[in-house]
Design an enzyme around this catalytic site. Structure first.
Site, short mmCIF file in Angstrom:
data_model
loop_
_atom_site.label_atom_id
_atom_site.label_comp_id
_atom_site.label_asym_id
_atom_site.label_seq_id
_atom_site.Cartn_x
_atom_site.Cartn_y
_atom_site.Cartn_z
N GLY A 52 -12.74 14.50 -28.74
CA GLY A 52 -13.11 15.61 -29.61
C GLY A 52 -14.58 15.50 -29.89
N GLU A 53 -14.92 15.47 -31.16
CA GLU A 53 -16.33 15.37 -31.56
C GLU A 53 -16.43 14.20 -32.56
OE1 GLU A 53 -19.02 16.80 -30.29
OE2 GLU A 53 -20.07 15.52 -31.72
N SER A 54 -17.10 13.15 -32.12
CA SER A 54 -17.08 11.92 -32.93
C SER A 54 -17.76 12.09 -34.29
CB SER A 54 -17.70 10.77 -32.15
OG SER A 54 -19.02 11.07 -31.78
N CYS A 84 -12.90 8.80 -25.18
CA CYS A 84 -14.11 9.62 -25.30
C CYS A 84 -14.70 9.55 -26.71
CB CYS A 84 -13.82 11.04 -24.83
SG CYS A 84 -15.32 11.93 -24.39
N ARG A 113 -23.83 8.22 -26.52
CA ARG A 113 -23.10 9.49 -26.57
C ARG A 113 -23.63 10.46 -25.53
NH1 ARG A 113 -23.66 12.45 -31.62
NH2 ARG A 113 -21.89 13.57 -30.80
N ILE A 142 -15.64 14.63 -20.14
CA ILE A 142 -16.10 15.83 -20.84
C ILE A 142 -17.17 15.42 -21.85
CG2 ILE A 142 -15.43 17.80 -22.27
CD1 ILE A 142 -12.48 17.27 -21.24
N ARG A 143 -18.42 15.77 -21.56
CA ARG A 143 -19.55 15.31 -22.40
C ARG A 143 -19.33 13.84 -22.77
NH1 ARG A 143 -17.85 19.47 -25.07
NH2 ARG A 143 -17.58 18.29 -26.97
N HIS A 178 -10.40 10.95 -20.18
CA HIS A 178 -9.23 11.49 -20.91
C HIS A 178 -7.95 11.43 -20.08
CE1 HIS A 178 -11.53 13.62 -24.15
NE2 HIS A 178 -12.48 13.65 -23.24
N GLU A 180 -5.08 11.60 -21.09
CA GLU A 180 -4.07 12.48 -21.71
C GLU A 180 -4.11 13.90 -21.11
OE1 GLU A 180 -6.87 11.53 -22.99
OE2 GLU A 180 -7.80 13.08 -24.21
N1 GLN Z 1 -19.64 13.98 -26.84
C1 GLN Z 1 -18.56 13.91 -27.76
C2 GLN Z 1 -18.92 13.09 -29.00
O1 GLN Z 1 -20.02 12.63 -29.11
C3 GLN Z 1 -17.32 13.34 -27.13
C4 GLN Z 1 -16.74 14.34 -26.17
C5 GLN Z 1 -15.27 14.18 -25.97
O2 GLN Z 1 -14.56 13.51 -26.71
N2 GLN Z 1 -14.77 14.86 -24.97
O3 GLN Z 1 -18.10 12.93 -29.84
#
Ligand code: GLN
Length: 199
Positions: A52-54, A84, A113, A142-143, A178, A180
């Site tokens: 997600g987004e940390s 991630c 990150r 993903i990113r 990921h 999952e």
């Molecule tokens: N770039 C995201 C972060 O810094 C992580 C991306 C992800 O979990 N797919 O949280």
């Protein structure tokens, strides 16, 4: 229906791809449920921290009074698996953290990150993952972060193009990618085994 004695594994459900992890854990034979509150955390034997987004997850963890309980359980040896953003949250240190971004910690590593960069915001690659049998796993990035450096206690489980993308330290497991999202539940099965072994 889960089998009696199935490991009780929570998915931190503050933000991120919670549902996908719940599905993968159930397929791997775990009794899986979402964890948002300290009381729910107390009821699980192991925890997945999703992608997600940390930064958002860390803010919400503080807001929900979860940061200290999470740190305490991880320090106490609860098995934990981060994907991630979850890997970022398990890092003892982040390079260039956004102001105020805190982590749970638990793995002696420094994480970068969004390390795979904007151009490659999302890609898939075959990843040979130590500890998982039956050939490489499909890594969905993903990113994604990578692990910049690790302490002596950290076992490197996988690299992609020379960058560390999967690690384990004791009962803490983390991947930049990921599993999952792939329908291949071998990594979740590995984690379920770690939870059983910790009993
Ligand atoms: N770039 C995201 C972060 O810094 C992580 C991306 C992800 O979990 N797919 O949280």
């Amino acid at each position: 229906m889960t089998a009696p004695g199935a490991p009780r594994i929570g998915v931190l459900a503050l933000q991120g791809d919670v549902r996908e992890h719940l599905t993968a854990l159930a397929a791997a034979g775990a009794a899986a449920g979402p964890v948002r509150r300290p009381g729910e955390l107390a009821g699980v034997e192991g925890l997945v921290i999703p992608g997600g987004e940390s930064t958002t997850m860390s803010k919400l963890a503080k807001l929900f009074g979860m940061m200290e309980p999470l740190r305490a359980r991880v320090a106490d040896g609860m098995p934990v698996y981060g994907t991630c953003a979850g890997l970022i949250l398990l890092a003892d240190k982040i390079l260039d953290p956004r102001s105020g971004q805190e982590t749970i910690g638990g793995i002696d590593m420094i994480v970068r990150r969004n390390a795979f960069g904007r151009q490659n915001e999302s890609f898939e690659a075959s990843v040979a993952l130590s500890g998982v049998r039956g050939g490489p796993v499909q890594g969905v990035f993903i990113r994604a972060p990578w692990v910049e450096s690790t302490g002596a206690e950290v076992e490197i489980l996988a690299e992609h193009e020379g960058h560390v993308v999967a690690v384990r330290q004791g009962r803490a497991l983390a991947t930049s990618f990921h599993p999952e999202l792939t329908g291949d539940h071998r990594v979740h099965a590995l984690f379920a085994d770690m939870v059983r072994a910790a009993r």
